[in-house]
Design an enzyme around this catalytic site. Structure first.
Site, PDB file in Angstrom:
ATOM      1  N   CYS A  94       0.831  -1.115   0.070  1.00 18.59           N
ATOM      2  CA  CYS A  94       0.085   0.116   0.190  1.00 18.59           C
ATOM      3  C   CYS A  94       0.820   1.096   0.040  1.00 18.59           C
ATOM      4  O   CYS A  94       1.246   1.410  -1.102  1.00 18.59           O
ATOM      5  CB  CYS A  94      -0.881  -0.238   0.982  1.00 18.59           C
ATOM      6  SG  CYS A  94      -2.353   1.211   1.078  1.00 18.59           S
ATOM      7  N   HIS A 179      -3.377  -5.463   1.180  1.00 17.19           N
ATOM      8  CA  HIS A 179      -2.720  -5.449   2.696  1.00 17.19           C
ATOM      9  C   HIS A 179      -2.929  -7.068   2.804  1.00 17.19           C
ATOM     10  O   HIS A 179      -3.768  -7.402   3.698  1.00 17.19           O
ATOM     11  CB  HIS A 179      -3.624  -4.906   3.570  1.00 17.19           C
ATOM     12  CG  HIS A 179      -3.289  -3.364   3.661  1.00 17.19           C
ATOM     13  ND1 HIS A 179      -2.199  -2.697   4.049  1.00 17.19           N
ATOM     14  CD2 HIS A 179      -4.077  -2.330   2.889  1.00 17.19           C
ATOM     15  CE1 HIS A 179      -2.425  -1.589   4.119  1.00 17.19           C
ATOM     16  NE2 HIS A 179      -3.470  -1.222   3.220  1.00 17.19           N
ATOM     17  N   GLU A 181      -0.950  -8.583   4.929  1.00 18.83           N
ATOM     18  CA  GLU A 181      -0.418  -8.779   6.513  1.00 18.83           C
ATOM     19  C   GLU A 181      -1.710  -8.816   7.541  1.00 18.83           C
ATOM     20  O   GLU A 181      -1.569  -8.978   8.583  1.00 18.83           O
ATOM     21  CB  GLU A 181       0.308  -7.414   6.658  1.00 18.83           C
ATOM     22  CG  GLU A 181      -0.116  -6.151   7.136  1.00 18.83           C
ATOM     23  CD  GLU A 181      -0.594  -5.416   6.101  1.00 18.83           C
ATOM     24  OE1 GLU A 181      -0.542  -4.212   6.177  1.00 18.83           O
ATOM     25  OE2 GLU A 181      -0.780  -5.942   4.773  1.00 18.83           O
TER      26      GLU A 181
END
Length: 248
Positions: A94, A179, A181
């Site tokens: 990002c 994302h 994560e």
């Protein structure tokens, strides 16, 4: 392999005081990687000598990639030339992808109509990206700006709201707009801290996001582990079937 070998060391750069490696960290730990965590916005220095790292990951954050008044943005922009001029792998997530794109001369900006991607939205593989991305995949986003494609970059995945979703340069520098994560804990923390941002144009409500997570996250997580093993994990790291023995 020496446990301090650069082959197994990852530099993780966070753009907030509370950011965590989440699922990205969980995958890399299973392959024996150790982490050097830096938070430049909190005063941490960034290493100019990247010879001690296999991979640098710059995570997302709430600021714009153009916010040079933000300490973390200014410090990362000053540091990125050292990454580009090294042999280390780079993954920008990002904001991390946007910062690298900006460093390489590409424009980072919001849409003129204010549309965002906050929640689960589809991305699709380009022809170049078909070996690494499925034809369509629902991924988790939280951003209001996108990046143009830097010179020399190859587009690997695209979207309908923000067309540039994943790029690489020479298979070493990677940027993704979404994302991987975000695990359950991170997701709930973001929703609790920034729920008002979900009301932006095209944003999904917290309940819509939770429903999307229940439906799409397992496949998204499986994709990231496959991506990591094919792109991020050093080929010299050989792991047995139980992910318990590493050798060179």
């Amino acid at each position: 392999m020496n446990e301090l070998s650069p082959v197994k060391r990852v530099l993780m750069v966070f753009n907030s005081a509370t950011g965590q490696p989440g699922r990205v960290g969980a995958v890399l730990r299973r392959y024996g990687y150790e982490f050097d965590i830096r938070r430049p916005g909190e005063g941490d220095a960034l290493p100019t000598d990247m010879a001690g790292y296999h991979l640098a990951i710059v995570f997302g954050g709430p600021m714009s990639a153009n916010d040079d008044h933000e300490a973390n943005v200014a410090r990362i922009m000053e540091w990125l030339p050292h990454v580009v001029n090294s042999n280390a792998m780079y993954l920008g997530i990002c904001l991390g992808a946007q910062l690298m794109a900006r460093h390489l001369g590409a424009l980072v900006s919001p849409r003129s109509d204010g549309m965002t991607e906050i929640g689960y939205y589809p991305v699709e593989a380009t022809e170049a990206g078909r070996d690494l991305f499925p034809n369509e995949m629902m991924v988790y986003h939280w951003h209001s700006e996108g990046f143009e494609l830097p010179d020399g970059a190859e587009l690997m995945a695209r979207g309908s709201i923000f067309p540039n979703q994943a790029y690489h340069i020479d298979n070493r520098i990677w940027g993704i707009q979404f994302h991987p994560e975000v695990d359950d804990e991170t997701h709930e923390r973001w929703l609790a801290k920034s729920a008002e941002k979900t009301e932006r144009p095209n944003g999904q409500t917290p309940d819509q996001q939770r429903a999307g997570r229940a439906k799409y996250d397992a496949a998204f997580g499986a994709w990231f582990e496959s991506f990591a093993t094919r792109v991020l994990i050093d080929e010299r790291v050989i792991v047995d079937a139980n992910l318990g023995v590493c050798s060179v």
